[in-house]
Design a protein around this motif. Structure first.
Motif, mmCIF file in Angstrom:
data_model
loop_
_atom_site.group_PDB
_atom_site.id
_atom_site.type_symbol
_atom_site.label_atom_id
_atom_site.label_comp_id
_atom_site.label_asym_id
_atom_site.label_seq_id
_atom_site.Cartn_x
_atom_site.Cartn_y
_atom_site.Cartn_z
ATOM 1 N N MET A 90 0.852 -1.213 0.000
ATOM 2 C CA MET A 90 0.000 0.000 0.000
ATOM 3 C C MET A 90 0.877 1.248 0.000
ATOM 4 O O MET A 90 1.822 1.347 0.784
ATOM 5 C CB MET A 90 -0.890 -0.028 1.245
ATOM 6 N N LEU A 91 0.556 2.183 -0.887
ATOM 7 C CA LEU A 91 1.296 3.447 -0.921
ATOM 8 C C LEU A 91 1.043 4.223 0.364
ATOM 9 O O LEU A 91 -0.075 4.245 0.878
ATOM 10 C CB LEU A 91 0.831 4.309 -2.100
ATOM 11 N N GLU A 92 2.091 4.862 0.838
ATOM 12 C CA GLU A 92 1.961 5.677 2.037
ATOM 13 C C GLU A 92 1.587 7.104 1.645
ATOM 14 O O GLU A 92 2.168 7.666 0.716
ATOM 15 C CB GLU A 92 3.289 5.679 2.793
ATOM 16 N N ILE A 93 0.625 7.668 2.337
ATOM 17 C CA ILE A 93 0.232 9.056 2.073
ATOM 18 C C ILE A 93 1.089 9.965 2.941
ATOM 19 O O ILE A 93 1.133 9.799 4.166
ATOM 20 C CB ILE A 93 -1.272 9.259 2.360
ATOM 21 N N ASP A 129 -3.929 3.012 -9.908
ATOM 22 C CA ASP A 129 -4.676 1.993 -9.158
ATOM 23 C C ASP A 129 -4.221 1.952 -7.699
ATOM 24 O O ASP A 129 -5.045 1.848 -6.782
ATOM 25 C CB ASP A 129 -4.469 0.610 -9.794
ATOM 26 N N ASN A 130 -2.905 2.038 -7.492
ATOM 27 C CA ASN A 130 -2.388 2.019 -6.122
ATOM 28 C C ASN A 130 -2.796 3.265 -5.349
ATOM 29 O O ASN A 130 -3.040 3.210 -4.138
ATOM 30 C CB ASN A 130 -0.860 1.881 -6.149
ATOM 31 N N MET A 131 -2.880 4.396 -6.058
ATOM 32 C CA MET A 131 -3.342 5.621 -5.401
ATOM 33 C C MET A 131 -4.813 5.503 -5.005
ATOM 34 O O MET A 131 -5.205 5.941 -3.920
ATOM 35 C CB MET A 131 -3.134 6.832 -6.323
ATOM 36 N N LEU A 132 -5.617 4.887 -5.872
ATOM 37 C CA LEU A 132 -7.032 4.682 -5.521
ATOM 38 C C LEU A 132 -7.153 3.789 -4.291
ATOM 39 O O LEU A 132 -7.953 4.065 -3.391
ATOM 40 C CB LEU A 132 -7.793 4.080 -6.705
ATOM 41 N N ASP A 133 -6.345 2.730 -4.239
ATOM 42 C CA ASP A 133 -6.377 1.828 -3.075
ATOM 43 C C ASP A 133 -6.018 2.593 -1.792
ATOM 44 O O ASP A 133 -6.700 2.458 -0.774
ATOM 45 C CB ASP A 133 -5.376 0.676 -3.263
ATOM 46 N N ALA A 134 -4.949 3.376 -1.861
ATOM 47 C CA ALA A 134 -4.515 4.123 -0.671
ATOM 48 C C ALA A 134 -5.574 5.153 -0.271
ATOM 49 O O ALA A 134 -5.843 5.358 0.915
ATOM 50 C CB ALA A 134 -3.179 4.823 -0.953
ATOM 51 N N MET A 135 -6.171 5.785 -1.272
ATOM 52 C CA MET A 135 -7.199 6.798 -1.000
ATOM 53 C C MET A 135 -8.436 6.162 -0.368
ATOM 54 O O MET A 135 -8.991 6.672 0.607
ATOM 55 C CB MET A 135 -7.573 7.502 -2.305
ATOM 56 N N HIS A 136 -8.862 5.031 -0.914
ATOM 57 C CA HIS A 136 -10.024 4.341 -0.349
ATOM 58 C C HIS A 136 -9.743 3.905 1.091
ATOM 59 O O HIS A 136 -10.596 4.050 1.968
ATOM 60 C CB HIS A 136 -10.400 3.127 -1.202
ATOM 61 N N ALA A 137 -8.538 3.377 1.327
ATOM 62 C CA ALA A 137 -8.186 2.915 2.668
ATOM 63 C C ALA A 137 -8.230 4.061 3.671
ATOM 64 O O ALA A 137 -8.570 3.871 4.836
ATOM 65 C CB ALA A 137 -6.801 2.271 2.652
ATOM 66 N N ALA A 138 -7.883 5.259 3.193
ATOM 67 C CA ALA A 138 -7.865 6.432 4.070
ATOM 68 C C ALA A 138 -9.211 7.160 4.064
ATOM 69 O O ALA A 138 -9.355 8.210 4.697
ATOM 70 C CB ALA A 138 -6.753 7.389 3.634
ATOM 71 N N GLN A 139 -10.167 6.613 3.325
ATOM 72 C CA GLN A 139 -11.508 7.181 3.217
ATOM 73 C C GLN A 139 -11.496 8.603 2.670
ATOM 74 O O GLN A 139 -12.257 9.468 3.126
ATOM 75 C CB GLN A 139 -12.225 7.127 4.579
ATOM 76 N N GLY A 140 -10.622 8.813 1.682
ATOM 77 C CA GLY A 140 -10.586 10.111 1.017
ATOM 78 C C GLY A 140 -11.362 10.071 -0.280
ATOM 79 O O GLY A 140 -11.786 9.003 -0.740
ATOM 80 N N GLY A 190 -0.608 12.926 -7.005
ATOM 81 C CA GLY A 190 0.715 12.306 -7.038
ATOM 82 C C GLY A 190 1.631 12.723 -5.898
ATOM 83 O O GLY A 190 2.200 11.869 -5.214
ATOM 84 N N PRO A 191 1.813 14.044 -5.690
ATOM 85 C CA PRO A 191 2.725 14.468 -4.624
ATOM 86 C C PRO A 191 2.355 13.906 -3.250
ATOM 87 O O PRO A 191 3.232 13.729 -2.392
ATOM 88 C CB PRO A 191 2.584 15.997 -4.638
ATOM 89 N N GLN A 192 1.084 13.582 -3.053
ATOM 90 C CA GLN A 192 0.647 13.073 -1.745
ATOM 91 C C GLN A 192 1.109 11.641 -1.482
ATOM 92 O O GLN A 192 0.994 11.153 -0.355
ATOM 93 C CB GLN A 192 -0.879 13.139 -1.630
ATOM 94 N N VAL A 193 1.576 10.961 -2.531
ATOM 95 C CA VAL A 193 2.190 9.645 -2.314
ATOM 96 C C VAL A 193 3.672 9.714 -2.656
ATOM 97 O O VAL A 193 4.302 8.707 -3.000
ATOM 98 C CB VAL A 193 1.473 8.523 -3.112
ATOM 99 N N GLY A 194 4.224 10.921 -2.593
ATOM 100 C CA GLY A 194 5.653 11.106 -2.804
ATOM 101 C C GLY A 194 6.076 11.065 -4.262
ATOM 102 O O GLY A 194 7.269 10.952 -4.558
ATOM 103 N N LYS A 195 5.111 11.145 -5.197
ATOM 104 C CA LYS A 195 5.419 11.140 -6.636
ATOM 105 C C LYS A 195 5.104 12.526 -7.198
ATOM 106 O O LYS A 195 3.925 12.848 -7.384
ATOM 107 C CB LYS A 195 4.565 10.108 -7.388
ATOM 108 N N PRO A 196 6.131 13.329 -7.465
ATOM 109 C CA PRO A 196 5.870 14.693 -7.946
ATOM 110 C C PRO A 196 5.497 14.723 -9.428
ATOM 111 O O PRO A 196 6.174 15.325 -10.250
ATOM 112 C CB PRO A 196 7.186 15.423 -7.665
ATOM 113 N N LEU A 197 4.391 14.053 -9.748
ATOM 114 C CA LEU A 197 3.890 13.965 -11.126
ATOM 115 C C LEU A 197 2.509 14.589 -11.206
ATOM 116 O O LEU A 197 1.735 14.533 -10.244
ATOM 117 C CB LEU A 197 3.786 12.497 -11.558
ATOM 118 N N ARG A 198 2.198 15.140 -12.401
ATOM 119 C CA ARG A 198 0.923 15.844 -12.571
ATOM 120 C C ARG A 198 -0.201 14.852 -12.879
ATOM 121 O O ARG A 198 -0.606 14.667 -14.033
ATOM 122 C CB ARG A 198 1.043 16.917 -13.652
#
Ligand code: NI
Length: 164
Positions: free
Chosen positions: A1-4, A31-42, A47-55
């Motif tokens: 799971m990606l860390e926020i 897909d991994n961002m969606l998983d992390a977001m769902h887990a955090a109930q967001g 991208g930057p919120q999972v440490g990926k400075p991409l647009r």
């Protein structure tokens, strides 16, 4: 799971870089961002919120489908503004009312690399504006009057909200 990542992580204050090629690894990241977001109930995660400075960012609101926006640009905004309460997975536990345009028109690329435009209103419009801010190193707190922002941050203790 990606860390926020949470404030004051430096990546949250930097301008993110355009995605050069929308390929399998970008789709997997989404897909991994969606998983992390769902887990955090967001309902939105950039991208930057999972440490990926991409647009790029993902959004999933209630009964709507999950959506991915790559290299998004706001191409139109309503003159009318609305005040709505916002929160952010990178500033857990902190909420404030923010004034923004009511509706936006956004242009972006989907997971297959195809361009699309979308007119958004309501919560979707609000989340899109919040997430595009993340791509420019801007947090919702930056829209508040300076004194209010400083007061909120002075009281803010992220440790209080850290899940273990
Ligand atoms: Ni946020």
């Amino acid at each position: 799971m990606l860390e926020i990542v949470t404030i004051p992580a430096e990546v949250l204050y930097q301008k993110a870089q355009p995605v050069n090629e929308i390929n399998g690894s970008i789709a997997e990241l989404a897909d991994n961002m969606l998983d992390a977001m769902h887990a955090a109930q967001g309902i939105g995660l950039a991208g930057p919120q999972v440490g990926k400075p991409l647009r790029l960012f993902v959004v999933h609101i209630a009964d709507d489908q999950p959506r991915l926006f790559v290299n998004p640009e706001i191409i139109g905004t309503s003159l009318e503004t609305v005040k709505l309460e916002e929160g952010c997975l990178s500033i857990p536990g902190l909420y404030a009312e923010v004034v923004r345009p009511r509706a936006v028109e956004v242009q972006a690329y989907n997971r297959r690399g195809r361009p699309f435009t979308l007119q958004a209103d309501g919560i979707l419009s609000r989340v899109i504006q919040h997430e595009i801010d993340h791509l420019n190193g801007v947090l919702f707190l930056d829209h508040l009057p300076e004194r209010k922002r400083e007061r909120m941050l002075r009281r803010y203790d992220p440790a209080e909200y850290t899940q273990s």
